[in-house]
Design a protein around this motif. Structure first.
Motif, PDB file in Angstrom:
ATOM      1  N   LYS A 243       0.833  -1.198   0.000  1.00 54.81           N
ATOM      2  CA  LYS A 243       0.000   0.000   0.000  1.00 54.81           C
ATOM      3  C   LYS A 243       0.873   1.256   0.000  1.00 54.81           C
ATOM      4  O   LYS A 243       2.030   1.229   0.394  1.00 54.81           O
ATOM      5  CB  LYS A 243      -0.902   0.019   1.229  1.00 54.81           C
ATOM      6  CG  LYS A 243      -1.854  -1.162   1.330  1.00 54.81           C
ATOM      7  CD  LYS A 243      -2.979  -1.060   0.336  1.00 54.81           C
ATOM      8  CE  LYS A 243      -4.019  -2.139   0.607  1.00 54.81           C
ATOM      9  NZ  LYS A 243      -5.130  -2.095  -0.390  1.00 54.81           N
ATOM     10  N   ASP A 244       0.293   2.352  -0.438  1.00 54.29           N
ATOM     11  CA  ASP A 244       0.961   3.653  -0.360  1.00 54.29           C
ATOM     12  C   ASP A 244       0.566   4.352   0.939  1.00 54.29           C
ATOM     13  O   ASP A 244      -0.567   4.209   1.410  1.00 54.29           O
ATOM     14  CB  ASP A 244       0.555   4.540  -1.539  1.00 54.29           C
ATOM     15  CG  ASP A 244       0.969   3.970  -2.882  1.00 54.29           C
ATOM     16  OD1 ASP A 244       0.547   4.530  -3.908  1.00 54.29           O
ATOM     17  OD2 ASP A 244       1.715   2.957  -2.906  1.00 54.29           O
ATOM     18  N   VAL A 245       1.495   5.100   1.511  1.00 56.61           N
ATOM     19  CA  VAL A 245       1.182   5.880   2.712  1.00 56.61           C
ATOM     20  C   VAL A 245       1.685   7.303   2.538  1.00 56.61           C
ATOM     21  O   VAL A 245       2.662   7.555   1.832  1.00 56.61           O
ATOM     22  CB  VAL A 245       1.798   5.266   3.993  1.00 56.61           C
ATOM     23  CG1 VAL A 245       1.220   3.911   4.284  1.00 56.61           C
ATOM     24  CG2 VAL A 245       3.311   5.209   3.888  1.00 56.61           C
ATOM     25  N   GLU A 246       1.001   8.206   3.190  1.00 53.88           N
ATOM     26  CA  GLU A 246       1.371   9.620   3.156  1.00 53.88           C
ATOM     27  C   GLU A 246       1.472  10.128   4.582  1.00 53.88           C
ATOM     28  O   GLU A 246       0.522  10.022   5.362  1.00 53.88           O
ATOM     29  CB  GLU A 246       0.327  10.415   2.374  1.00 53.88           C
ATOM     30  CG  GLU A 246       0.728  11.848   2.094  1.00 53.88           C
ATOM     31  CD  GLU A 246      -0.273  12.524   1.179  1.00 53.88           C
ATOM     32  OE1 GLU A 246      -0.166  12.374  -0.052  1.00 53.88           O
ATOM     33  OE2 GLU A 246      -1.169  13.206   1.706  1.00 53.88           O
ATOM     34  N   LEU A 247       2.611  10.682   4.911  1.00 56.93           N
ATOM     35  CA  LEU A 247       2.856  11.206   6.248  1.00 56.93           C
ATOM     36  C   LEU A 247       2.941  12.731   6.160  1.00 56.93           C
ATOM     37  O   LEU A 247       3.559  13.278   5.253  1.00 56.93           O
ATOM     38  CB  LEU A 247       4.171  10.637   6.808  1.00 56.93           C
ATOM     39  CG  LEU A 247       4.347   9.120   6.682  1.00 56.93           C
ATOM     40  CD1 LEU A 247       5.695   8.704   7.253  1.00 56.93           C
ATOM     41  CD2 LEU A 247       3.218   8.372   7.337  1.00 56.93           C
ATOM     42  N   ARG A 248       2.368  13.382   7.154  1.00 55.19           N
ATOM     43  CA  ARG A 248       2.258  14.838   7.100  1.00 55.19           C
ATOM     44  C   ARG A 248       3.040  15.490   8.218  1.00 55.19           C
ATOM     45  O   ARG A 248       3.097  14.966   9.335  1.00 55.19           O
ATOM     46  CB  ARG A 248       0.789  15.234   7.194  1.00 55.19           C
ATOM     47  CG  ARG A 248       0.518  16.735   7.225  1.00 55.19           C
ATOM     48  CD  ARG A 248      -0.947  17.021   7.498  1.00 55.19           C
ATOM     49  NE  ARG A 248      -1.186  18.422   7.784  1.00 55.19           N
ATOM     50  CZ  ARG A 248      -1.734  19.272   6.918  1.00 55.19           C
ATOM     51  NH1 ARG A 248      -2.125  18.854   5.720  1.00 55.19           N
ATOM     52  NH2 ARG A 248      -1.919  20.542   7.251  1.00 55.19           N
TER      53      ARG A 248
ATOM     54  N   SER B 270       9.167   9.750  -1.707  1.00 56.93           N
ATOM     55  CA  SER B 270       9.159  11.092  -2.257  1.00 56.93           C
ATOM     56  C   SER B 270       8.660  12.054  -1.186  1.00 56.93           C
ATOM     57  O   SER B 270       7.983  11.649  -0.243  1.00 56.93           O
ATOM     58  CB  SER B 270       8.284  11.179  -3.509  1.00 56.93           C
ATOM     59  OG  SER B 270       6.941  10.880  -3.197  1.00 56.93           O
ATOM     60  N   ALA B 271       9.019  13.306  -1.341  1.00 56.42           N
ATOM     61  CA  ALA B 271       8.586  14.316  -0.385  1.00 56.42           C
ATOM     62  C   ALA B 271       8.346  15.612  -1.115  1.00 56.42           C
ATOM     63  O   ALA B 271       8.998  15.908  -2.120  1.00 56.42           O
ATOM     64  CB  ALA B 271       9.627  14.513   0.716  1.00 56.42           C
TER      65      ALA B 271
ATOM     66  N   LEU C 156      16.833  11.812   5.879  1.00 55.11           N
ATOM     67  CA  LEU C 156      16.219  11.497   4.590  1.00 55.11           C
ATOM     68  C   LEU C 156      16.318  12.665   3.607  1.00 55.11           C
ATOM     69  O   LEU C 156      16.793  12.504   2.488  1.00 55.11           O
ATOM     70  CB  LEU C 156      14.743  11.126   4.777  1.00 55.11           C
ATOM     71  CG  LEU C 156      14.463   9.896   5.668  1.00 55.11           C
ATOM     72  CD1 LEU C 156      12.958   9.670   5.777  1.00 55.11           C
ATOM     73  CD2 LEU C 156      15.168   8.662   5.141  1.00 55.11           C
ATOM     74  N   ILE C 157      15.826  13.831   4.019  1.00 55.53           N
ATOM     75  CA  ILE C 157      15.744  14.954   3.099  1.00 55.53           C
ATOM     76  C   ILE C 157      15.491  16.228   3.885  1.00 55.53           C
ATOM     77  O   ILE C 157      14.963  16.176   4.992  1.00 55.53           O
ATOM     78  CB  ILE C 157      14.609  14.718   2.064  1.00 55.53           C
ATOM     79  CG1 ILE C 157      14.678  15.710   0.897  1.00 55.53           C
ATOM     80  CG2 ILE C 157      13.245  14.767   2.740  1.00 55.53           C
ATOM     81  CD1 ILE C 157      13.728  15.344  -0.245  1.00 55.53           C
TER      82      ILE C 157
ATOM     83  N   ILE D  74       5.362   7.241   0.745  1.00 52.42           N
ATOM     84  CA  ILE D  74       6.033   5.969   0.484  1.00 52.42           C
ATOM     85  C   ILE D  74       5.096   5.119  -0.364  1.00 52.42           C
ATOM     86  O   ILE D  74       3.983   4.803   0.071  1.00 52.42           O
ATOM     87  CB  ILE D  74       6.389   5.225   1.780  1.00 52.42           C
ATOM     88  CG1 ILE D  74       7.136   6.143   2.757  1.00 52.42           C
ATOM     89  CG2 ILE D  74       7.255   3.996   1.463  1.00 52.42           C
ATOM     90  CD1 ILE D  74       7.378   5.529   4.128  1.00 52.42           C
ATOM     91  N   GLN D  75       5.538   4.777  -1.535  1.00 56.83           N
ATOM     92  CA  GLN D  75       4.729   3.957  -2.428  1.00 56.83           C
ATOM     93  C   GLN D  75       5.104   2.485  -2.278  1.00 56.83           C
ATOM     94  O   GLN D  75       6.249   2.147  -1.949  1.00 56.83           O
ATOM     95  CB  GLN D  75       4.945   4.402  -3.877  1.00 56.83           C
ATOM     96  CG  GLN D  75       4.488   5.824  -4.166  1.00 56.83           C
ATOM     97  CD  GLN D  75       4.751   6.230  -5.599  1.00 56.83           C
ATOM     98  OE1 GLN D  75       5.859   6.072  -6.102  1.00 56.83           O
ATOM     99  NE2 GLN D  75       3.729   6.749  -6.265  1.00 56.83           N
TER     100      GLN D  75
END
Lengths: 116, 109
Positions: free
Chosen positions: A17-22, A66-67, A46-47, A79-80
């Motif tokens: 699954k893809d996740v998105e962190l804010r 990606s960010a 990381l970045i 994160i994909q």
């Protein structure tokens, strides 16, 4: 005042699954950083963003990561196709002024990501 | 890229002074040294920052010798609540931020 806020605080998802962190940085902070911390380990950089720009993305573990940052404020780390090795605490920090100003970083309490 | 080395763990008793030394042999001229404290399930928290000689605030002191190849965080009269992981970070003008494994301090009653 309000500190760095991260959401969600915990995320459990299935492999693939893809996740998105804010991350919501402290208001007025122009620099923003993402780190990853595995259990009992130190922080893995990381970045970072200076404004909306991320000059160096080489710290991202793979091309599944990606960010982005918009409006010089909120940032999302995506994160994909998650893998079990992505399980960790993802920490965000922000600081005032330019990266080169050596201003201390202010951290959120992180998102604990668990991949089943 | 400046790399830091710290003891993995330290034990102390309440009321004692604790000194944690960090080695950073290839520190660059423009690098600052920053120490952070981290409790379980929380993000790191800034303690103190310095460039050379001695810096003191309400929480700790930081001693940096003239060659700047090491630094020592000094915590006066520790209490049980000082049990945490302490990280030494050498900033490299934003090119990268490398936190080592830190020093796990255990304060015993």
């Amino acid at each position: 005042g309000a500190g760095v806020s991260q959401s969600p605080s915990n995320k459990v998802t299935e492999k693939g699954k893809d996740v998105e962190l804010r991350c919501d940085p402290i208001s007025g902070h122009t620099a923003l950083y993402w780190y990853r911390q595995s259990l009992g380990q130190g922080l893995e950089f990381l970045i970072y963003f200076q404004g909306n720009s991320a000059p160096d993305k080489s710290g991202l573990p793979s091309d599944r990561f990606s960010a982005e940052r918009t409006g010089g404020s909120v940032s999302t780390l995506t994160i994909q196709r998650t893998q079990q090795e992505d399980s960790a605490v993802y920490l965000c920090a922000s600081s005032y002024g330019a990266i080169s100003s050596n201003q201390p970083q202010h951290f959120g309490d992180g998102t604990r990501l668990s991949i089943l | 890229l400046a790399k830091t080395t710290q003891p993995i763990s330290m034990d102390s008793y309440e009321g004692q002074e604790v000194n944690i030394t960090c080695s950073h042999n290839n520190i660059a001229t423009n690098d600052y040294i920053t120490w952070y404290q981290q409790f379980p399930s929380q993000g790191p928290r800034f303690i103190i920052q310095g460039y050379k000689t001695k810096v003191t605030n309400e929480v700790a002191s930081l001693f940096i010798p003239a060659d700047r190849k090491s630094s020592t965080l000094s915590l006066p009269r520790v209490s049980l609540s000082d049990t945490a992981v302490y990280y030494c970070l050498v900033d490299l003008w934003g090119q990268n931020f490398v936190f080592g494994p830190g020093t796990r301090l255990s304060v015993l009653p």
